[in-house]
Structure formats: structure tokens, C-alpha cells
Design a protein around this motif. Structure first.
Motif, PDB file in Angstrom:
ATOM      1  N   VAL A  28       0.854  -0.924  -0.098  1.00 15.04           N
ATOM      2  CA  VAL A  28       0.111   0.030  -0.097  1.00 15.04           C
ATOM      3  C   VAL A  28       0.892   1.181   0.019  1.00 15.04           C
ATOM      4  N   PHE A  29       0.529   2.068  -0.996  1.00 19.76           N
ATOM      5  CA  PHE A  29       1.693   3.183  -1.032  1.00 19.76           C
ATOM      6  C   PHE A  29       0.579   4.538  -1.287  1.00 19.76           C
ATOM      7  N   ASP A  30       1.305   5.591  -1.248  1.00 18.17           N
ATOM      8  CA  ASP A  30       0.706   6.996  -1.430  1.00 18.17           C
ATOM      9  C   ASP A  30       0.456   7.123  -3.015  1.00 18.17           C
ATOM     10  N   VAL A  31      -0.685   7.600  -3.374  1.00 21.81           N
ATOM     11  CA  VAL A  31      -0.984   7.984  -4.557  1.00 21.81           C
ATOM     12  C   VAL A  31      -1.645   9.207  -4.728  1.00 21.81           C
ATOM     13  N   GLY A  32      -1.103  10.249  -5.823  1.00 17.21           N
ATOM     14  CA  GLY A  32      -1.383  11.594  -5.924  1.00 17.21           C
ATOM     15  C   GLY A  32      -1.756  11.987  -7.404  1.00 17.21           C
ATOM     16  N   ARG A  33      -2.169  13.060  -7.516  1.00 12.50           N
ATOM     17  CA  ARG A  33      -2.405  13.447  -9.059  1.00 12.50           C
ATOM     18  C   ARG A  33      -1.151  14.213  -9.446  1.00 12.50           C
ATOM     19  N   MET A  34      -0.796  14.651 -10.406  1.00 13.42           N
ATOM     20  CA  MET A  34       0.115  15.278 -11.290  1.00 13.42           C
ATOM     21  C   MET A  34      -0.259  16.571 -10.915  1.00 13.42           C
ATOM     22  N   PRO A  35       1.007  17.357 -10.746  1.00 15.18           N
ATOM     23  CA  PRO A  35       0.967  18.810 -10.316  1.00 15.18           C
ATOM     24  C   PRO A  35       0.023  19.669 -11.332  1.00 15.18           C
ATOM     25  N   ARG A  36      -0.808  20.602 -10.915  1.00 13.30           N
ATOM     26  CA  ARG A  36      -1.865  21.069 -12.029  1.00 13.30           C
ATOM     27  C   ARG A  36      -0.829  22.246 -12.649  1.00 13.30           C
ATOM     28  N   ASP A  37       0.102  22.631 -12.226  1.00 14.14           N
ATOM     29  CA  ASP A  37       0.970  23.763 -12.856  1.00 14.14           C
ATOM     30  C   ASP A  37       1.731  23.240 -13.965  1.00 14.14           C
ATOM     31  N   SER A  40      -0.931  22.244 -16.804  1.00 19.37           N
ATOM     32  CA  SER A  40      -1.632  23.314 -17.523  1.00 19.37           C
ATOM     33  C   SER A  40      -0.579  23.706 -18.759  1.00 19.37           C
ATOM     34  N   LYS A  41       0.761  23.301 -18.861  1.00 19.27           N
ATOM     35  CA  LYS A  41       1.589  23.532 -19.670  1.00 19.27           C
ATOM     36  C   LYS A  41       1.773  22.674 -20.891  1.00 19.27           C
ATOM     37  N   MET A  42       0.589  21.744 -20.821  1.00 17.33           N
ATOM     38  CA  MET A  42       0.836  20.763 -22.110  1.00 17.33           C
ATOM     39  C   MET A  42      -0.188  21.308 -23.217  1.00 17.33           C
ATOM     40  N   LEU A  43       0.522  20.820 -24.525  1.00 13.34           N
ATOM     41  CA  LEU A  43      -0.341  21.352 -25.549  1.00 13.34           C
ATOM     42  C   LEU A  43      -1.057  19.923 -26.190  1.00 13.34           C
ATOM     43  N   ILE A  44      -2.396  19.905 -26.237  1.00 12.56           N
ATOM     44  CA  ILE A  44      -2.956  18.675 -26.722  1.00 12.56           C
ATOM     45  C   ILE A  44      -3.269  18.903 -28.299  1.00 12.56           C
ATOM     46  N   VAL A  45      -3.166  17.806 -28.977  1.00 12.33           N
ATOM     47  CA  VAL A  45      -3.348  18.117 -30.370  1.00 12.33           C
ATOM     48  C   VAL A  45      -4.331  16.820 -30.622  1.00 12.33           C
ATOM     49  N   CYS A  46      -5.602  16.982 -30.781  1.00 17.34           N
ATOM     50  CA  CYS A  46      -6.408  15.694 -31.050  1.00 17.34           C
ATOM     51  C   CYS A  46      -6.939  15.496 -32.662  1.00 17.34           C
ATOM     52  N   GLY A  47      -6.761  14.070 -32.790  1.00 10.50           N
ATOM     53  CA  GLY A  47      -7.169  13.702 -34.033  1.00 10.50           C
ATOM     54  C   GLY A  47      -8.575  13.703 -34.300  1.00 10.50           C
ATOM     55  N   LYS A  48      -9.069  12.700 -35.281  1.00 10.24           N
ATOM     56  CA  LYS A  48     -10.389  12.457 -35.781  1.00 10.24           C
ATOM     57  C   LYS A  48     -10.970  11.438 -34.942  1.00 10.24           C
ATOM     58  N   HIS A 148      -5.285   9.157 -19.032  1.00  9.64           N
ATOM     59  CA  HIS A 148      -3.852   9.602 -19.402  1.00  9.64           C
ATOM     60  C   HIS A 148      -3.684  11.184 -19.406  1.00  9.64           C
ATOM     61  N   MET A 149      -4.690  11.739 -19.717  1.00  9.37           N
ATOM     62  CA  MET A 149      -4.679  13.144 -19.552  1.00  9.37           C
ATOM     63  C   MET A 149      -4.314  13.809 -18.271  1.00  9.37           C
ATOM     64  N   ASP A 150      -4.798  12.903 -17.086  1.00 13.04           N
ATOM     65  CA  ASP A 150      -4.859  13.382 -15.616  1.00 13.04           C
ATOM     66  C   ASP A 150      -4.699  12.053 -14.760  1.00 13.04           C
ATOM     67  N   PRO A 151      -3.405  11.547 -14.985  1.00 12.11           N
ATOM     68  CA  PRO A 151      -3.427  10.249 -14.466  1.00 12.11           C
ATOM     69  C   PRO A 151      -3.064  10.407 -12.656  1.00 12.11           C
ATOM     70  N   LYS A 152      -3.107   9.099 -11.834  1.00 12.82           N
ATOM     71  CA  LYS A 152      -2.519   9.028 -10.645  1.00 12.82           C
ATOM     72  C   LYS A 152      -1.112   8.736 -10.753  1.00 12.82           C
ATOM     73  N   ILE A 153      -0.296   9.299  -9.784  1.00 12.02           N
ATOM     74  CA  ILE A 153       1.225   8.833  -9.618  1.00 12.02           C
ATOM     75  C   ILE A 153       1.287   8.120  -8.218  1.00 12.02           C
ATOM     76  N   ILE A 154       1.963   6.846  -8.309  1.00 16.53           N
ATOM     77  CA  ILE A 154       2.326   6.279  -7.000  1.00 16.53           C
ATOM     78  C   ILE A 154       3.746   6.504  -6.558  1.00 16.53           C
ATOM     79  N   ASP A 155       3.894   6.540  -5.369  1.00 18.65           N
ATOM     80  CA  ASP A 155       5.283   6.555  -4.879  1.00 18.65           C
ATOM     81  C   ASP A 155       5.716   5.166  -4.110  1.00 18.65           C
TER      82      ASP A 155
END
Length: 382
Positions: A28-37, A40-48, A148-155
Motif C-alpha cells: 500500500v503506497f501513497d498515490v496522488g495527482r500530477m501537479p496542476r501547474d 497546464s503547460k501541455m499542448l494537446i493535439v487531437c485527431g479525428k 492519461h490526460m490526468d493520471p494518478k501517480i504512485i510513490d
């Protein structure tokens, strides 16, 4: 299974492994979200990918406060132009492509009559043949993409090595131990290890050793000549809790087949090749000068403790090896970029451009405490 402890000391790998028993509480380990800041600096390019899915992804991008662009073209050249026109090096930290190779085309390449694709050429912002920014790709159901756009990260500081010839060499586990991981070596997948795999941070599958015994790859599985190491069906049963990074050295596992889809659906990053991977036939003093899969693999391990994000690590390995390519390999790559051909015959050109990162390139790098690793001389290991 062999256990490598955080202290950096490496137990001798024997034919019979001594397994460390772990209780449920130990896994059992700590799980958290990626930093919002960062996100926010990700450029997303979405196809069809369909109107409904695009609406969901655009809404999620707004929640993350990151830039979102719908790419309506059907060529990697048009996607590259869109990125070039919108990517701001002073703001953006990386690009996330949404869509498979049909929904958002990558660059088509072939080698010895095998056909594949790569995002390697998209990374070059200024046209000098040197990758400039991190890029990752994700595809699948809306649920998979949104995760994948906003995953949980384990330590957990746990790394797992899949080694079909355990005991033959300890180089990989020594490297991961130096990176601060608890390392566990598996000869092949077992249901008994499902929970352990679900909480790991890093999975390394390597393909060194005798050809008939090393791990080979297909879009469906990792396998030796006589044994399945890990199949897509097995992977589909593992619920990864914290977005581990998977590196696969085996051939052709990144061709958007069942194995890759299973890893992505279950919540991991996957780094692998879309064509044959080639072992070096001569030693190299520096991985940067080794334009083969060992150069790429050990370069990736070397730079894990250098950069803050996985996409930076991947892009930097691409950069360093490209800078050391000879003129023939660079000319071969430039011919593909210019649209003169999709066919590659130069081994070095193939080996440098075939690696794909599937997942969020802004994921924090995966290392344990006091990480400090340099691979040294790249030997001939066949």
C-alpha cells in the motif's frame, strides 16, 4: 524472484531466487495527482476520434487549463505544422497527441518489408533534424484517454525487470538499484505477482543474451522461443494504481496491437519500438555513440535521474543519439522527412527513430531516493 534493496547493494542472483514476502500492508503506497501547474503547460493535439470524444477531451483540457487543438488534417506533415504554429517553448512543456495512427497519422516508415510508423519526426520543431520537445501519444476509449490526460501517480520505488535468463547478467538490476529502486526480477508473469505489478513505478523488459533464449516481441506479447513471458490477456488483468513507466526492448510491441492497448487501458505509460530492435555488434564507450537498442535503453536509464519528466528523458535520448549519427544515417532520415521515401535501409536510422512514447509525456520521472546512475561502457551482449 530476486530482491534488490534500496541501499544499492545487489544480492547475488542465483538459479533459485529468494523471495521477499510482502504483506498486503507492504503493498500500500501513497498515490496522488500530477501537479496542476505542470499539466497546464501541455499542448494537446487531437485527431479525428469522433465528435463526442473530442468534446470530452476539450472539456478536460479546459479543466486542466491546457491548450487544446483539433487537428483536421490527415498527414503528419499537417500535424507538425499545427504544432510548429502553436507550440510555445517559453510556455509549453510537451505535446500530447490523441488518436491512433489512423486517427492522427504518424510518419510512415518501413524496414525490410515491414511497415510501421513513428512520432520521431514530429519532435523536430525547427527543421534541423534534432528533436526539440517531448511528445507522447494516447488512444483508445474515452475513459482511457481521459485517465492519461490526468493520471494518478504512485510513490512505491518498486521496479520490476522481466528477464528470461535470470542470473546471466546483473547489469540491469544494478542500474535500477543505483536509481534508488527496490528491484524484483521475474522470469515470466504469474498471477501471484499481479498485486506487485499493480503498485510498481517502473517495468523494464530487456532482450539481451542468446537469441533463442532472449525475450522477443510481437504486437500481442513478450515471449521467448518456447515460453510466453507476458501476454496481452495477462496484462489486461493488472490494474496499475499509479501510472508506471514500461520500457520494452523487444521488437514491434508498439504497433498499436493488443499488448500495447492492454497496457494503456490498465493505466501505464509504454515506451517501445514499432520495428525490429537491433543489438550492437561492437562495444561503445558511451551510449550516445551506440545507435542500437542498447544505446537507447541505457541512455534512457542514464537520464532518468537527470530530467524531471519522462517525456524530457525520451526526447533527450533521441537528441543525443541523433547528434552522433553519421552522414548516411542522417541523410536516410532526412529523405523520410522530406517525403522522398518511407523506406529505410540504414540500420542506425531505423534504430534511432523507431521508439514511441505512449502516454502523458509530462509524467514525473521515475526514480527512487538518492538516484545516481551512469551505465558506462556498452558491451556486446548477444
Amino acid at each position: 524472484m530476486n530482491i534488490i534493496r534500496k541501499s544499492g547493494s545487489v544480492n547475488e542472483i542465483k538459479r533459485k531466487f529468494v523471495r521477499k514476502e510482502r504483506s498486503e500492508e507492504d503493498l500500500v503506497f501513497d498515490v496522488g495527482r500530477m501537479p496542476r501547474d505542470v499539466l497546464s503547460k501541455m499542448l494537446i493535439v487531437c485527431g479525428k476520434v469522433g465528435k463526442d470524444s473530442i468534446a470530452k477531451y476539450e472539456q478536460k483540457a479546459k479543466e486542466l487549463n491546457c491548450d487544446f487543438i483539433q487537428e483536421k488534417g490527415r498527414s503528419w506533415v499537417l500535424t507538425h505544422k499545427t504544432i510548429r504554429d502553436n507550440y510555445d517553448p517559453d510556455h509549453h512543456l510537451g505535446v500530447l497527441l490523441i488518436g491512433n495512427n489512423k486517427e492522427l497519422p504518424a510518419t510512415q516508415i518501413s524496414y525490410q518489408d515491414d511497415f510501421a510508423f513513428t512520432d520521431w519526426f514530429i519532435q523536430d520543431l525547427d527543421g534541423d533534424m534534432i528533436p526539440d520537445f517531448p511528445v507522447g501519444r494516447i488512444f483508445g476509449s474515452a475513459e482511457t484517454v481521459l485517465y492519461h490526460m490526468d493520471p494518478k501517480i504512485i510513490d512505491s520505488d518498486i521496479a520490476i525487470v522481466f528477464d528470461s535468463q535470470p542470473g546471466r547478467s546483473s547489469r540491469h538490476v544494478e542500474g535500477l538499484a543505483a536509481l534508488g529502486f527496490d528491484v524484483e526480477v521475474l522470469g515470466k508473469y504469474s498471477n501471484d505477482e499481479r498485486k506487485l505489478l499493480s503498485v510498481c513505478e517502473f517495468i523494464l523488459q530487456f532482450s539481451d543474451g542468446v537469441f533463442t533464449s532472449r525475450i522477443h516481441g510481437t504486437p500481442d506479447k513478450w515471449a521467448t522461443h518456447n515460453s510466453v513471458i507476458l501476454s496481452s490477456e495477462q496484462t489486461a488483468t493488472i490494474g496499475f494504481e499509479g501510472y508506471p513507466v514500461v520500457f520494452s526492448e523487444a521488437c514491434s510491441t508498439a504497433l498499436e496491437g493488443p499488448l500495447l492497448k492492454a497496457f494503456l487501458n490498465q493505466g501505464s505509460i509504454y515506451i517501445g519500438s514499432t520495428l525490429d530492435t537491433m543489438n550492437n555488434v561492437e562495444p561503445f564507450d558511451d551510449w550516445r555513440e551506440c545507435p542500437y537498442c542498447d544505446g537507447w535503453k541505457f541512455g534512457f536509464l542514464d537520464l532518468l535521474d537527470t530530467y524531471e519528466m519522462i517525456g524530457q528523458v525520451k526526447m533527450s535520448v533521441d537528441r543525443e543519439i541523433t547528434r552522433n549519427l553519421d552522414r548516411d544515417a542522417l541523410d536516410a532520415l532526412e529523405n523520410v522527412r522530406n517525403g522522398n521515401t518511407n523506406k529505410l535501409t540504414n540500420d542506425h536510422a531505423v534504430s534511432v527513430c523507431e521508439w514511441m512514447l505512449y502516454g502523458n509525456p509530462l509524467r514525473p520521472t521515475t526514480v527512487g531516493p538518492n538516484a545516481d546512475y551512469s551505465p558506462g561502457r556498452i558491451v556486446v551482449d548477444t
